[in-house]
Design an enzyme around this catalytic site. Structure first.
Site, PDB file in Angstrom:
ATOM      1  N   GLU A 173       0.850  -1.201   0.000  1.00 10.15           N
ATOM      2  CA  GLU A 173       0.000   0.000   0.000  1.00 10.15           C
ATOM      3  C   GLU A 173       0.881   1.244   0.000  1.00 10.15           C
ATOM      4  O   GLU A 173       1.855   1.322   0.757  1.00 10.15           O
ATOM      5  CB  GLU A 173      -0.895  -0.031   1.240  1.00 10.15           C
ATOM      6  CG  GLU A 173      -2.268   0.518   1.008  1.00 10.15           C
ATOM      7  CD  GLU A 173      -3.101  -0.311   0.042  1.00 10.15           C
ATOM      8  OE1 GLU A 173      -3.161   0.040  -1.150  1.00 10.15           O
ATOM      9  OE2 GLU A 173      -3.697  -1.300   0.491  1.00 10.15           O
ATOM     10  N   HIS A 174       0.522   2.193  -0.857  1.00 14.43           N
ATOM     11  CA  HIS A 174       1.285   3.436  -1.028  1.00 14.43           C
ATOM     12  C   HIS A 174       2.707   3.161  -1.524  1.00 14.43           C
ATOM     13  O   HIS A 174       3.638   3.910  -1.216  1.00 14.43           O
ATOM     14  CB  HIS A 174       1.297   4.264   0.261  1.00 14.43           C
ATOM     15  CG  HIS A 174      -0.048   4.844   0.590  1.00 14.43           C
ATOM     16  ND1 HIS A 174      -0.546   5.973  -0.018  1.00 14.43           N
ATOM     17  CD2 HIS A 174      -1.032   4.407   1.420  1.00 14.43           C
ATOM     18  CE1 HIS A 174      -1.763   6.230   0.450  1.00 14.43           C
ATOM     19  NE2 HIS A 174      -2.088   5.285   1.320  1.00 14.43           N
ATOM     20  N   THR A 175       2.861   2.079  -2.240  1.00 16.07           N
ATOM     21  CA  THR A 175       4.165   1.780  -2.835  1.00 16.07           C
ATOM     22  C   THR A 175       4.191   2.084  -4.333  1.00 16.07           C
ATOM     23  O   THR A 175       5.251   2.268  -4.901  1.00 16.07           O
ATOM     24  CB  THR A 175       4.517   0.287  -2.651  1.00 16.07           C
ATOM     25  OG1 THR A 175       3.400  -0.486  -3.083  1.00 16.07           O
ATOM     26  CG2 THR A 175       4.829  -0.042  -1.201  1.00 16.07           C
ATOM     27  N   ASP A 176       3.005   2.137  -4.977  1.00 19.23           N
ATOM     28  CA  ASP A 176       3.025   2.219  -6.456  1.00 19.23           C
ATOM     29  C   ASP A 176       3.619   3.530  -6.954  1.00 19.23           C
ATOM     30  O   ASP A 176       4.362   3.538  -7.937  1.00 19.23           O
ATOM     31  CB  ASP A 176       1.641   1.931  -7.068  1.00 19.23           C
ATOM     32  CG  ASP A 176       0.538   2.886  -6.678  1.00 19.23           C
ATOM     33  OD1 ASP A 176       0.731   3.694  -5.746  1.00 19.23           O
ATOM     34  OD2 ASP A 176      -0.532   2.835  -7.320  1.00 19.23           O
ATOM     35  N   LEU A 217     -12.025   0.425  -2.935  1.00 22.51           N
ATOM     36  CA  LEU A 217     -12.008  -0.750  -3.812  1.00 22.51           C
ATOM     37  C   LEU A 217     -11.949  -0.355  -5.284  1.00 22.51           C
ATOM     38  O   LEU A 217     -12.261  -1.146  -6.170  1.00 22.51           O
ATOM     39  CB  LEU A 217     -13.227  -1.636  -3.522  1.00 22.51           C
ATOM     40  CG  LEU A 217     -13.301  -2.129  -2.065  1.00 22.51           C
ATOM     41  CD1 LEU A 217     -14.563  -2.933  -1.827  1.00 22.51           C
ATOM     42  CD2 LEU A 217     -12.085  -2.970  -1.692  1.00 22.51           C
ATOM     43  N   ASP A 276      -4.389   0.554  -9.268  1.00 16.00           N
ATOM     44  CA  ASP A 276      -5.818   0.278  -9.419  1.00 16.00           C
ATOM     45  C   ASP A 276      -6.172  -0.127 -10.845  1.00 16.00           C
ATOM     46  O   ASP A 276      -6.917  -1.092 -11.065  1.00 16.00           O
ATOM     47  CB  ASP A 276      -6.649   1.516  -9.038  1.00 16.00           C
ATOM     48  CG  ASP A 276      -6.328   2.001  -7.638  1.00 16.00           C
ATOM     49  OD1 ASP A 276      -5.758   1.213  -6.859  1.00 16.00           O
ATOM     50  OD2 ASP A 276      -6.639   3.162  -7.340  1.00 16.00           O
ATOM     51  N   TYR A 319      -3.358  12.290   0.472  1.00 15.03           N
ATOM     52  CA  TYR A 319      -2.672  11.410  -0.484  1.00 15.03           C
ATOM     53  C   TYR A 319      -1.563  12.182  -1.196  1.00 15.03           C
ATOM     54  O   TYR A 319      -0.420  11.735  -1.266  1.00 15.03           O
ATOM     55  CB  TYR A 319      -3.695  10.892  -1.502  1.00 15.03           C
ATOM     56  CG  TYR A 319      -3.160   9.871  -2.474  1.00 15.03           C
ATOM     57  CD1 TYR A 319      -3.183   8.513  -2.183  1.00 15.03           C
ATOM     58  CD2 TYR A 319      -2.629  10.261  -3.707  1.00 15.03           C
ATOM     59  CE1 TYR A 319      -2.707   7.568  -3.084  1.00 15.03           C
ATOM     60  CE2 TYR A 319      -2.146   9.332  -4.610  1.00 15.03           C
ATOM     61  CZ  TYR A 319      -2.186   7.984  -4.295  1.00 15.03           C
ATOM     62  OH  TYR A 319      -1.700   7.062  -5.188  1.00 15.03           O
ATOM     63  N   GLY A 379     -16.187   4.769  -2.542  1.00 17.05           N
ATOM     64  CA  GLY A 379     -15.623   5.347  -1.313  1.00 17.05           C
ATOM     65  C   GLY A 379     -15.150   4.310  -0.313  1.00 17.05           C
ATOM     66  O   GLY A 379     -14.842   4.640   0.830  1.00 17.05           O
TER      67      GLY A 379
HETATM   68  C1  GLA Z   1      -5.149   4.685  -4.218  1.00  6.74           C
HETATM   69  C2  GLA Z   1      -4.383   5.025  -5.502  1.00  6.74           C
HETATM   70  C3  GLA Z   1      -3.384   3.916  -5.850  1.00  6.74           C
HETATM   71  C4  GLA Z   1      -2.499   3.571  -4.643  1.00  6.74           C
HETATM   72  C5  GLA Z   1      -3.342   3.363  -3.393  1.00  6.74           C
HETATM   73  C6  GLA Z   1      -2.511   3.190  -2.146  1.00  6.74           C
HETATM   74  O1  GLA Z   1      -5.962   3.564  -4.433  1.00  6.74           O
HETATM   75  O2  GLA Z   1      -5.275   5.208  -6.574  1.00  6.74           O
HETATM   76  O3  GLA Z   1      -2.606   4.299  -6.967  1.00  6.74           O
HETATM   77  O4  GLA Z   1      -1.520   4.562  -4.442  1.00  6.74           O
HETATM   78  O5  GLA Z   1      -4.238   4.439  -3.156  1.00  6.74           O
HETATM   79  O6  GLA Z   1      -1.755   2.023  -2.217  1.00  6.74           O
END
Ligand code: GLA
Length: 353
Positions: free
Chosen positions: A27-30, A115, A162, A211, A112
């Site tokens: 999570e939050h790595t992309d 997903l 996503d 974010y 929201g």
């Molecule tokens: C959201 C963003 C993704 C990703 C996630 C966190 O879903 O759209 O690109 O950064 O948060 O992992």
């Protein structure tokens, strides 16, 4: 629910769909060019497309019972239509000519809940346009165009997680994805396990400003450490020269990437679950994107018999938790955990399981 024929007085030319996704680790790595591990959820978004009889696009959401008419090349500032319009615009910018269209969207992907309902609509729309106009687009190109639509026309500076998940994942397996190279591997779930997803009932708030702030902090940390992206560091100790909060942000990203890579080595259900629990703690303490409801729900899941591990999923600040559990008992485990969460005063909902 209302049909295409009822709205547009004609049958659609094409239909296409795409699923929502849940991210199991990473999570939050992309946007740090790192590693992610999503799977698709059963809920889908369906797009039906026909030709418009006039010079405007007509977009209709069956869920919202709301229609929007747009002149080609005009911007749509908000709502579901900006995703559809964004897909049309990015294709036009790539040199394709798109005629005025009638489009109906029907979706069962919760909005929201973290997903990726927006990626589902983008990928479904791009798949539909590929079919309608006979475009030569690979699943990876569809994901990249969807991400551009989101960044440029929905104003979210997201990574590629996503859209890659919506374009490439199915519900039975996980996709290990290197977001720098887009190399990927399809992996089975640990033997005898299934996922369950429970919505915390708290919709995401402050998500986009926080974010973008986290993203800027990661970029500052990478600059200070002299690397292109935090993905280039694997030792969390390297962060110790950084000031707070950059140190904590970078530590989350580095340890989270390491957790995803660990799965590639092949891990048991128990070890996988521990990685999920550690991911939640890191998102809570170092990345600071959790909220009390998500901590409560993740804690309840982690302490429910039959659960191997649980964590918040998606960007955080609300939304859902995902857990890995014994396959044959997933439904009863989800019900038990939800009952305890309800007793704690929250209003959650089982989304998968
Ligand atoms: C959201 C963003 C993704 C990703 C996630 C966190 O879903 O759209 O690109 O950064 O948060 O992992």
């Amino acid at each position: 629910m209302i049909s295409f024929e009822q709205i547009f007085n004609a049958a659609p030319e094409v239909e296409a769909s795409a699923p929502g996704r849940v991210n199991l680790l990473g999570e939050h790595t992309d946007y740090n060019e790192g590693f992610v591990l999503p799977t698709a959820i059963p809920q889908q978004t369906r797009v039906s497309i026909g030709y418009s009889p006039n010079d405007r696009h007509h977009f209709y959401s069956a869920n919202l019972e709301e229609g929007v008419d747009v002149a080609p090349s005009k911007l749509v500032p908000e709502g579901f239509a900006r995703y559809l319009n964004g897909c049309i615009r990015v294709l036009e910018e790539a040199g394709h000519s798109i005629p005025p269209l009638n489009v109906l969207v029907t979706s069962s992907v919760p909005i929201g809940a973290g997903l990726s309902s927006s990626a589902a609509i983008e990928v479904a729309m791009l798949r539909g346009l590929r079919l309608l106009l006979n475009l030569n687009l690979s699943p990876v190109q569809i994901a990249q165009l969807g991400q551009q639509a989101e960044v440029r026309y929905a104003g979210v500076n997201c990574g590629i997680l996503d859209q890659m998940a919506a374009s490439l994942a199915d519900t039975d397996r996980m996709v290990f994805l290197d977001t720098r190279t887009l190399d990927r591997q399809i992996l089975p779930f640990p033997t005898g396990t299934k996922i369950l997803v429970i919505d915390s009932g708290v919709a995401r708030s402050l998500a986009s400003s926080a974010y973008n702030q986290r993203r800027a902090e990661c970029e500052a940390a990478a600059r200070a450490l002299g690397v292109k992206a935090l993905r280039d560091i694997s030792d969390p100790q390297a962060t110790e020269t950084l000031p707070f909060p950059l140190r904590k942000r970078a530590r989350h990203v580095i340890t989270e990437n390491n957790r995803v890579l660990k799965v590639l080595e092949g891990v048991s259900a128990c070890a996988f679950g521990e990685l999920m629990n550690a991911s939640h703690a890191s998102l809570r303490d170092d990345y600071e994107v959790s909220i009390p409801a998500l901590d409560e729900l993740a804690g309840i899941l982690q302490n429910t018999l039959g659960v191997f591990g649980a964590r918040l999923t998606g960007a955080g600040f609300g939304g859902a938790c995902v857990a890995l559990a014994i396959a044959s008992e997933v439904r009863s485990i989800a019900k038990k955990a939800l009952a305890r969460y309800t007793n704690a005063g929250y209003n959650g909902k089982i989304l998968v399981g």
